[in-house]
Design a protein around this motif. Structure first.
Motif, PDB file in Angstrom:
ATOM      1  N   ASP A  71       0.863  -1.186   0.000  1.00 26.42           N
ATOM      2  CA  ASP A  71       0.000   0.000   0.000  1.00 26.42           C
ATOM      3  C   ASP A  71       0.897   1.234   0.000  1.00 26.42           C
ATOM      4  N   SER A  72       0.479   2.265  -0.729  1.00 20.78           N
ATOM      5  CA  SER A  72       1.349   3.425  -0.927  1.00 20.78           C
ATOM      6  C   SER A  72       0.519   4.625  -1.354  1.00 20.78           C
ATOM      7  N   ILE A  73       1.230   5.749  -1.519  1.00 22.84           N
ATOM      8  CA  ILE A  73       0.656   6.918  -2.174  1.00 22.84           C
ATOM      9  C   ILE A  73       1.783   7.545  -2.991  1.00 22.84           C
ATOM     10  N   GLY A  74       1.492   7.848  -4.247  1.00 23.01           N
ATOM     11  CA  GLY A  74       2.496   8.407  -5.150  1.00 23.01           C
ATOM     12  C   GLY A  74       2.762   9.870  -4.871  1.00 23.01           C
ATOM     13  N   TYR A  75       3.744  10.409  -5.595  1.00 16.40           N
ATOM     14  CA  TYR A  75       4.088  11.816  -5.425  1.00 16.40           C
ATOM     15  C   TYR A  75       2.879  12.705  -5.716  1.00 16.40           C
ATOM     16  N   HIS A  76       2.650  13.645  -4.821  1.00 21.71           N
ATOM     17  CA  HIS A  76       1.557  14.600  -4.962  1.00 21.71           C
ATOM     18  C   HIS A  76       1.834  15.777  -4.037  1.00 21.71           C
ATOM     19  N   SER A  77       1.074  16.842  -4.194  1.00 18.60           N
ATOM     20  CA  SER A  77       1.097  17.941  -3.233  1.00 18.60           C
ATOM     21  C   SER A  77      -0.338  18.157  -2.763  1.00 18.60           C
ATOM     22  N   ASP A  78      -0.467  18.731  -1.593  1.00 18.92           N
ATOM     23  CA  ASP A  78      -1.787  19.061  -1.059  1.00 18.92           C
ATOM     24  C   ASP A  78      -2.012  20.545  -1.318  1.00 18.92           C
ATOM     25  N   ALA A  79      -2.230  20.878  -2.578  1.00 18.85           N
ATOM     26  CA  ALA A  79      -2.335  22.280  -2.988  1.00 18.85           C
ATOM     27  C   ALA A  79      -3.641  22.555  -3.726  1.00 18.85           C
ATOM     28  N   GLU A  80      -4.688  21.797  -3.392  1.00 20.69           N
ATOM     29  CA  GLU A  80      -5.975  22.052  -4.037  1.00 20.69           C
ATOM     30  C   GLU A  80      -6.423  23.471  -3.702  1.00 20.69           C
ATOM     31  N   PRO A  81      -7.113  24.152  -4.631  1.00 18.97           N
ATOM     32  CA  PRO A  81      -7.507  25.551  -4.406  1.00 18.97           C
ATOM     33  C   PRO A  81      -8.283  25.770  -3.108  1.00 18.97           C
ATOM     34  N   GLU A  82      -9.102  24.800  -2.707  1.00 14.35           N
ATOM     35  CA  GLU A  82      -9.913  24.980  -1.502  1.00 14.35           C
ATOM     36  C   GLU A  82      -9.090  24.986  -0.214  1.00 14.35           C
ATOM     37  N   LEU A  83      -7.794  24.667  -0.309  1.00 11.41           N
ATOM     38  CA  LEU A  83      -6.930  24.695   0.877  1.00 11.41           C
ATOM     39  C   LEU A  83      -6.242  26.045   1.073  1.00 11.41           C
ATOM     40  N   GLY A  84      -6.445  26.985   0.163  1.00 10.04           N
ATOM     41  CA  GLY A  84      -5.896  28.325   0.326  1.00 10.04           C
ATOM     42  C   GLY A  84      -4.494  28.470  -0.245  1.00 10.04           C
ATOM     43  N   ALA A  85      -3.905  29.653  -0.011  1.00  9.94           N
ATOM     44  CA  ALA A  85      -2.642  30.038  -0.650  1.00  9.94           C
ATOM     45  C   ALA A  85      -1.452  29.189  -0.211  1.00  9.94           C
TER      46      ALA A  85
ATOM     47  N   ALA B  98       9.212  -6.354   4.998  1.00  9.05           N
ATOM     48  CA  ALA B  98       8.064  -6.858   5.756  1.00  9.05           C
ATOM     49  C   ALA B  98       7.661  -5.800   6.781  1.00  9.05           C
ATOM     50  N   VAL B  99       6.645  -5.030   6.464  1.00  9.62           N
ATOM     51  CA  VAL B  99       6.166  -4.000   7.385  1.00  9.62           C
ATOM     52  C   VAL B  99       4.701  -4.266   7.713  1.00  9.62           C
ATOM     53  N   GLY B 100       4.341  -3.899   8.913  1.00 10.96           N
ATOM     54  CA  GLY B 100       2.958  -4.049   9.343  1.00 10.96           C
ATOM     55  C   GLY B 100       2.124  -2.864   8.909  1.00 10.96           C
ATOM     56  N   PRO B 101       0.887  -2.794   9.378  1.00 12.68           N
ATOM     57  CA  PRO B 101      -0.013  -1.718   8.980  1.00 12.68           C
ATOM     58  C   PRO B 101       0.356  -0.371   9.597  1.00 12.68           C
ATOM     59  N   ARG B 102      -0.018   0.675   8.885  1.00 12.44           N
ATOM     60  CA  ARG B 102       0.221   2.059   9.315  1.00 12.44           C
ATOM     61  C   ARG B 102      -1.023   2.881   9.023  1.00 12.44           C
ATOM     62  N   ILE B 103      -1.365   3.774   9.930  1.00  8.41           N
ATOM     63  CA  ILE B 103      -2.443   4.739   9.715  1.00  8.41           C
ATOM     64  C   ILE B 103      -1.839   6.130   9.770  1.00  8.41           C
ATOM     65  N   ASN B 104      -2.230   6.951   8.817  1.00 15.04           N
ATOM     66  CA  ASN B 104      -1.753   8.327   8.728  1.00 15.04           C
ATOM     67  C   ASN B 104      -2.957   9.259   8.768  1.00 15.04           C
ATOM     68  N   LEU B 105      -2.888  10.288   9.591  1.00 14.57           N
ATOM     69  CA  LEU B 105      -3.936  11.306   9.682  1.00 14.57           C
ATOM     70  C   LEU B 105      -3.353  12.608   9.154  1.00 14.57           C
ATOM     71  N   THR B 106      -3.949  13.172   8.115  1.00 17.89           N
ATOM     72  CA  THR B 106      -3.470  14.449   7.594  1.00 17.89           C
ATOM     73  C   THR B 106      -4.547  15.510   7.795  1.00 17.89           C
ATOM     74  N   PHE B 107      -4.265  16.397   8.756  1.00 15.60           N
ATOM     75  CA  PHE B 107      -5.178  17.480   9.073  1.00 15.60           C
ATOM     76  C   PHE B 107      -4.954  18.641   8.121  1.00 15.60           C
ATOM     77  N   ARG B 108      -6.037  19.234   7.686  1.00 17.67           N
ATOM     78  CA  ARG B 108      -5.981  20.377   6.770  1.00 17.67           C
ATOM     79  C   ARG B 108      -7.152  21.302   7.041  1.00 17.67           C
ATOM     80  N   ASN B 109      -7.076  22.526   6.532  1.00 16.50           N
ATOM     81  CA  ASN B 109      -8.151  23.501   6.710  1.00 16.50           C
ATOM     82  C   ASN B 109      -8.674  23.915   5.346  1.00 16.50           C
ATOM     83  N   ILE B 110      -9.911  23.571   5.088  1.00 10.76           N
ATOM     84  CA  ILE B 110     -10.561  23.957   3.828  1.00 10.76           C
ATOM     85  C   ILE B 110     -11.122  25.356   4.001  1.00 10.76           C
ATOM     86  N   VAL B 111     -10.683  26.282   3.151  1.00 12.90           N
ATOM     87  CA  VAL B 111     -11.052  27.688   3.307  1.00 12.90           C
ATOM     88  C   VAL B 111     -11.996  28.176   2.220  1.00 12.90           C
ATOM     89  N   ALA B 112     -12.063  27.494   1.097  1.00 15.47           N
ATOM     90  CA  ALA B 112     -12.933  27.914  -0.010  1.00 15.47           C
ATOM     91  C   ALA B 112     -13.933  26.800  -0.276  1.00 15.47           C
TER      92      ALA B 112
END
Length: 191
Positions: A106-120, A176-190
């Motif tokens: 399980d993975s997540i590819g390269y990305h940024s958290d820069a959606e317009p609704e997250l602000g400048a 061999a790695v076990g499970p991981r949970i990640n919480l990503t907090f963000r503020n939607i402004v728009a």
């Protein structure tokens, strides 16, 4: 111990390896693993290689990669984690995306958290629970990479212009790695 790092193009990283004690991290991991209504989201390219859930203030939605999340109501425990993350990041948050990495495939590819609704210049507070996984940031122009092995109970806050000049990922691993949970907090402004 919190480490502050200034990165290329006015980004900032703040890393606290012991944001939660091991007992707190283990307890929160188990609660989220068993009580969260995990979803196997799909994009046009197929199923995401991880499970997700999104909690937020009422009426909010969040869209990325062709998926739109409707808000799940905050649980009392997640509200407490949110309060701690807001204090540490010195910014308000109104949503959290949970990712459940079941194993090293399980993975997540390269990305940024820069959606317009997250602000400048969005501030993203990321909490890791469970197995240690590598977190990689890459500068979009220079290709410079920063690698972190995120400990269970750790907090990584990405701030400044980080989301505009850097992308990040959690790569697959054959280890061999076990499970991981990640919480990503963000503020939607728009919205």
């Amino acid at each position: 111990m919190r480490q502050h790092t200034e990165i290329l193009d006015d980004g900032t990283l703040d890393y606290d390896e012991t944001f939660f004690s091991q007992i707190e991290a283990d307890s929160l991991f188990e609660e989220l693993r068993t009580a969260t209504p995990w979803q196997q989201e799909r994009s046009r390219l197929g199923p995401f290689p991880r499970l997700t859930a999104w909690y937020a203030d009422a009426e909010l939605t969040y869209s990325y990669s062709g998926v739109t999340h409707e808000a799940l109501p905050w649980t009392p425990h997640l509200l407490e984690v949110r309060r701690r993350a807001e204090t540490a990041a010195a910014t308000p948050f109104n949503s959290v995306l949970l990712n459940f990495y079941r194993d090293g495939q399980d993975s997540i590819g390269y990305h940024s958290d820069a959606e317009p609704e997250l602000g400048a210049n969005p501030v993203i507070a990321s909490i890791s629970l469970g197995s240690v996984r590598q977190f990689v940031l890459k500068h979009v122009k220079t290709g410079e990479k920063l690698k972190f092995d995120l400990a269970s109970g750790s907090l990584m806050v990405m701030g400044g212009s980080c989301q505009h000049h850097w992308v990040h990922c959690v790569p697959k691993t054959k280890a061999a790695v076990g499970p991981r949970i990640n919480l990503t907090f963000r503020n939607i402004v728009a919205y």
